[in-house]
Write an enzyme that holds these catalytic residues in place. Structure first.
Site, PDB file in Angstrom:
ATOM      1  N   ARG A  93       0.834  -1.209   0.000  1.00 27.72           N
ATOM      2  CA  ARG A  93       0.000   0.000   0.000  1.00 27.72           C
ATOM      3  C   ARG A  93       0.868   1.258   0.000  1.00 27.72           C
ATOM      4  NH1 ARG A  93      -5.123   0.807  -1.252  1.00 27.72           N
ATOM      5  NH2 ARG A  93      -5.272  -1.365  -0.554  1.00 27.72           N
ATOM      6  N   HIS A 125      -4.917  -3.967   4.924  1.00 25.53           N
ATOM      7  CA  HIS A 125      -4.938  -2.865   3.966  1.00 25.53           C
ATOM      8  C   HIS A 125      -3.526  -2.414   3.635  1.00 25.53           C
ATOM      9  CE1 HIS A 125      -6.183   1.241   2.459  1.00 25.53           C
ATOM     10  NE2 HIS A 125      -7.028   0.446   1.832  1.00 25.53           N
ATOM     11  N   CYS A 126      -2.667  -2.339   4.645  1.00 23.14           N
ATOM     12  CA  CYS A 126      -1.279  -1.928   4.415  1.00 23.14           C
ATOM     13  C   CYS A 126      -0.554  -2.870   3.464  1.00 23.14           C
ATOM     14  CB  CYS A 126      -0.510  -1.905   5.731  1.00 23.14           C
ATOM     15  SG  CYS A 126      -1.151  -0.817   7.005  1.00 23.14           S
ATOM     16  N   ALA A 127      -0.916  -4.156   3.502  1.00 22.00           N
ATOM     17  CA  ALA A 127      -0.206  -5.163   2.723  1.00 22.00           C
ATOM     18  C   ALA A 127      -0.690  -5.274   1.287  1.00 22.00           C
ATOM     19  CB  ALA A 127      -0.334  -6.523   3.413  1.00 22.00           C
TER      20      ALA A 127
END
Length: 347
Positions: free
Chosen positions: A94, A336-338
């Site tokens: 992300r 979400h970050c990944a």
């Protein structure tokens, strides 16, 4: 001031779509940071592989991996996931990958010049180049931003409204000397943003300086999900961040003049969590894919069930898939970050 568009097409008409529009594919990254993860690296990689396989049940998935790790990564994710030989340092696609934008008949990627969250993490030399290398591989236009940001600091409704924290975007560790008006102008041109709703956030409390994607998310135009402390939580800097965001959102309107409906999503009971320190205990860091929503489970049965039910209500027609992601949550990130989505091309 316009963004640096050297080697880029004219930017007029580009817009960052909302996450819930159809995707062409999802990207993840295979972490190579042995100095950071040490003995935890196998568990971290296993979590990335499980997430990749789960998303691949609903849409195409591509995993970025260093060329020397390509075969091992392919074995881990199986044949349903494509592995691309693009060097990466860490798993947070992300933030180090491109932020995709579209207009009728075209898709492009914005390169926000990833600098390790304000030069907090080393090494990130390959992560700094991921956006350019991936866009070159895909044959898609690259829009050079001219400001530093990460994808996790940008939350859009697809209709011209952006949620962001001042602590992340208006921070001298990323954009020294750039004021709010400058940053808004650049984001307006790059992402098709007509209005930014600024939340205060907090500097230095985590590596991201309070990315918005663990604090407040659009569930639909005019509807914002807000991370709230678990019942009985003692006041601290994070409860203050959430309280400030609640007040700001209750008084805000979006780019079309609509007041916002704020839906509160309580965090899990920290005593149930198998981690401490930088552990990201936020259901807000979920990912909306084609036909499914992927959300963490944290071992607090009541809170896990509430998060699953609320996201099912807010995203009707999508399956809600909960995953134990503790190995990556311990390092300050989540689902979400990944992940990073490439929107499907519209005509």
């Amino acid at each position: 001031m316009s963004p640096n568009s050297e080697n880029s097409p004219p930017i007029a008409g580009w817009r960052m779509p909302a996450e819930w529009v159809p995707h062409a594919r999802t990207y993840l990254s295979w972490p190579a940071h042995t100095s950071l993860y040490r003995a935890d690296l196998p568990a971290v990689r296993d979590t990335v592989a499980r997430l990749a396989r789960a998303v691949a049940d609903h849409e195409p998935v591509a995993l970025l991996a260093r060329p020397e790790h390509r075969d091992a990564a392919q074995r881990a994710v199986g044949g349903a996931v494509e592995v691309l030989p693009i060097p990466v340092d860490d798993l947070w696609t992300r933030d180090h990958g491109p932020t995709f934008v579209s207009r009728p008949g075209a898709v492009a990627g914005v390169d926000f010049g990833f600098n390790g969250w304000g030069d907090k993490q080393h090494p990130h030399e390959d992560d700094h180049r991921v956006a350019r290398r991936l866009l070159d591989h895909l044959g898609l236009p690259r829009l050079a931003a001219g400001i530093v940001a990460e994808g996790g600091s940008l939350e859009v409704d697809g209709e011209g409204t952006l949620l962001a924290t001042e602590s992340s975007l208006l921070n001298d560790n990323r954009n020294p000397g750039r004021d709010k008006e400058h940053v808004e102008a650049v984001l307006g041109e790059l992402l098709g943003i007509d209005k930014v709703i600024w939340l205060a956030g907090v500097r230095g409390a985590d590596i991201t300086d309070c990315h918005v994607d663990a604090l407040a998310r659009f569930a639909a135009p005019g509807v914002v999900l807000l991370d709230r402390p678990a019942a009985g939580s003692a006041p601290d800097e994070w409860t203050a961040v959430s309280d400030q965001a609640l007040k700001a959102l209750q008084h805000a309107t979006d780019a079309r003049g609509r007041p916002l409906e704020v839906v509160e999503l309580p965090a899990p009971d920290r005593s149930r969590i198998r981690g401490s320190g930088d552990f990201l205990a936020s259901y807000l860091n979920y990912y909306v894919a084609n036909g499914a929503v992927f959300v963490p489970s944290f071992g607090d049965g009541r809170a896990d069930d509430h998060a699953r039910g609320l996201l099912a209500e807010l995203h009707p027609g999508r399956a809600v898939v909960q995953l134990d992601i503790d190995p990556i949550a311990r390092y300050g990130g989540g689902i979400h970050c990944a992940t990073q989505q490439e929107p499907a091309m519209t005509m």
